[in-house]
Design a protein around this motif. Sequence first.
Motif, short mmCIF file in Angstrom:
data_model
loop_
_atom_site.label_atom_id
_atom_site.label_comp_id
_atom_site.label_asym_id
_atom_site.label_seq_id
_atom_site.Cartn_x
_atom_site.Cartn_y
_atom_site.Cartn_z
N ARG A 33 38.71 -33.08 98.87
CA ARG A 33 39.26 -33.75 97.69
C ARG A 33 38.10 -33.98 96.73
N VAL A 34 38.17 -33.36 95.56
CA VAL A 34 37.05 -33.38 94.61
C VAL A 34 37.00 -34.72 93.88
N HIS A 35 35.87 -35.39 93.97
CA HIS A 35 35.63 -36.61 93.20
C HIS A 35 34.76 -36.33 91.98
N ALA A 36 33.94 -35.29 92.03
CA ALA A 36 33.10 -34.92 90.89
C ALA A 36 32.83 -33.42 90.94
N ALA A 37 32.90 -32.79 89.78
CA ALA A 37 32.58 -31.36 89.65
C ALA A 37 31.58 -31.20 88.52
N GLY A 38 30.48 -30.56 88.80
CA GLY A 38 29.45 -30.40 87.80
C GLY A 38 29.76 -29.28 86.83
N ILE A 39 29.31 -29.46 85.57
CA ILE A 39 29.41 -28.40 84.55
C ILE A 39 28.01 -27.90 84.26
N ASN A 40 27.85 -26.59 84.27
CA ASN A 40 26.57 -25.96 83.96
C ASN A 40 26.71 -25.13 82.70
N PHE A 41 25.59 -24.97 81.97
CA PHE A 41 25.66 -24.26 80.70
C PHE A 41 26.06 -22.81 80.88
N PHE A 42 25.72 -22.20 82.02
CA PHE A 42 26.10 -20.80 82.19
C PHE A 42 27.62 -20.67 82.30
N GLU A 43 28.31 -21.74 82.72
CA GLU A 43 29.78 -21.70 82.74
C GLU A 43 30.35 -21.72 81.32
N VAL A 44 29.67 -22.44 80.44
CA VAL A 44 30.04 -22.43 79.03
C VAL A 44 29.89 -21.02 78.47
N LEU A 45 28.80 -20.34 78.83
CA LEU A 45 28.59 -18.97 78.38
C LEU A 45 29.63 -18.02 78.99
N MET A 46 29.93 -18.20 80.27
CA MET A 46 30.93 -17.35 80.93
C MET A 46 32.29 -17.49 80.27
N ARG A 47 32.65 -18.70 79.90
CA ARG A 47 33.95 -18.95 79.28
C ARG A 47 34.14 -18.10 78.02
N GLY A 48 33.05 -17.88 77.30
CA GLY A 48 33.10 -17.07 76.08
C GLY A 48 32.66 -15.65 76.29
N ASP A 49 32.51 -15.21 77.55
CA ASP A 49 32.01 -13.87 77.88
C ASP A 49 30.67 -13.61 77.20
N ARG A 50 29.79 -14.60 77.29
CA ARG A 50 28.45 -14.49 76.70
C ARG A 50 27.36 -14.52 77.77
N TYR A 51 27.74 -14.42 79.02
CA TYR A 51 26.77 -14.52 80.12
C TYR A 51 26.41 -13.11 80.60
N ALA A 52 25.37 -13.03 81.42
CA ALA A 52 24.92 -11.73 81.93
C ALA A 52 25.96 -11.08 82.84
N VAL A 53 26.82 -11.91 83.44
CA VAL A 53 27.87 -11.41 84.33
C VAL A 53 29.22 -11.79 83.74
N THR A 54 30.14 -10.83 83.64
CA THR A 54 31.49 -11.10 83.14
C THR A 54 32.40 -11.40 84.32
N PRO A 55 32.95 -12.62 84.40
CA PRO A 55 33.82 -12.95 85.53
C PRO A 55 35.19 -12.31 85.40
N GLN A 56 35.85 -12.12 86.52
CA GLN A 56 37.21 -11.59 86.52
C GLN A 56 38.19 -12.71 86.22
N LEU A 57 39.13 -12.45 85.33
CA LEU A 57 40.13 -13.44 84.94
C LEU A 57 41.47 -13.11 85.62
N PRO A 58 42.29 -14.14 85.87
CA PRO A 58 42.05 -15.57 85.58
C PRO A 58 41.05 -16.16 86.58
N MET A 59 40.39 -17.21 86.18
CA MET A 59 39.43 -17.86 87.06
C MET A 59 39.50 -19.36 86.87
N ILE A 60 39.13 -20.08 87.91
CA ILE A 60 38.93 -21.53 87.86
C ILE A 60 37.42 -21.74 87.87
#
Length: 329
Positions: A33-60
């Motif tokens: 049961r998640v009480h806290a989930a960290g946000i990292n800047f590379f996730e912000v970049l991934m969300r906009g497809d601006r990171y070195a690795v392009t994640p497969q969508l849909p993703m959590i």
Amino acid sequence: MRAIQVNRFGGPDVLEVVELPTPEPRPGEVLIRVHAAGINFFEVLMRGDRYAVTPQLPMIPGVEAAGTVEALGQGVDARLLGTRVAAPLFVSKRAFGGYADHVTIDADLAVPLPDALPFEDATALMVQGLTALHLLRQGPPDGKSVLVPAAAGGVGSLLIQLARLKGASQVIAAAGGKAKLDFALFLGADAAIDYSQPDWPAHVRDITGGEGVDIIYDTVGGALTAASLQAVAPGGELVFAALGRFALAASDLEEMIGRNQSLRGFALLPLLSGDALRAGLSELFALATNGRLRVAIGCRFPLDRAGEAHRLMDERRSTGKVVLMPAVD
């Protein structure tokens, strides 16, 4: 359960709240049961497809979470039920999924949390804490002057303190704006430089008696990297940790060679094999619990405001760790 899902690349508005079945732990796994989930800047970049690795969508999104064990898969020690743990998803076979009410992870990867350590502090000590710890192992600061860019951020705020603990002779922080500079000084930096000013490398050289620093830990990349070379002492070292944002030209590298300077690459995941992950987190958790390491939590957001949290980071307005807290909704 609720989760934040990305179905298309774009701005913070692509972070959608969805209802999904709560996962069942497989053999050898635990349900947290998640009480806290960290946000990292590379996730912000991934969300906009601006990171070195392009994640497969849909993703959590979300590669780190902390919470309590609610269910056990077959073969898992019953004593884990109800315990407080960190879930470093980034080293698991399912590397994402932290922006949710529940996550599953191999029981062997769930790291126990000291009772005195808040869940949100644990998230700050996973990707960002381990990055800071291993950066200092790659480029040991003992007896050396060091420069910490993005000093008010999650990694930078920990680097300042850990460099001090590891014996750095001088810690210089670099950040943009007075509030962030004051924050870095509060954390123990000897000096703080505003790197939004064009002549900032000259100020670093002034502080170090004209020489420059022995080590720069570059977690920013881009144009900052080339500018920072003017702040490195002859024979000094640049430890580069900004995956996908390397922008040095061949002429920059030739200049480094002429000054007997070294460039060291840094990637975290290959350093976390075997027992290194658990040992590193245990060290960080102990330092935070006994008061030797201050964890800076900048902002806490409920799960359904993940877009607002991303926008804050996208605009570089955050200091310290930004955390989602599903359990407080």
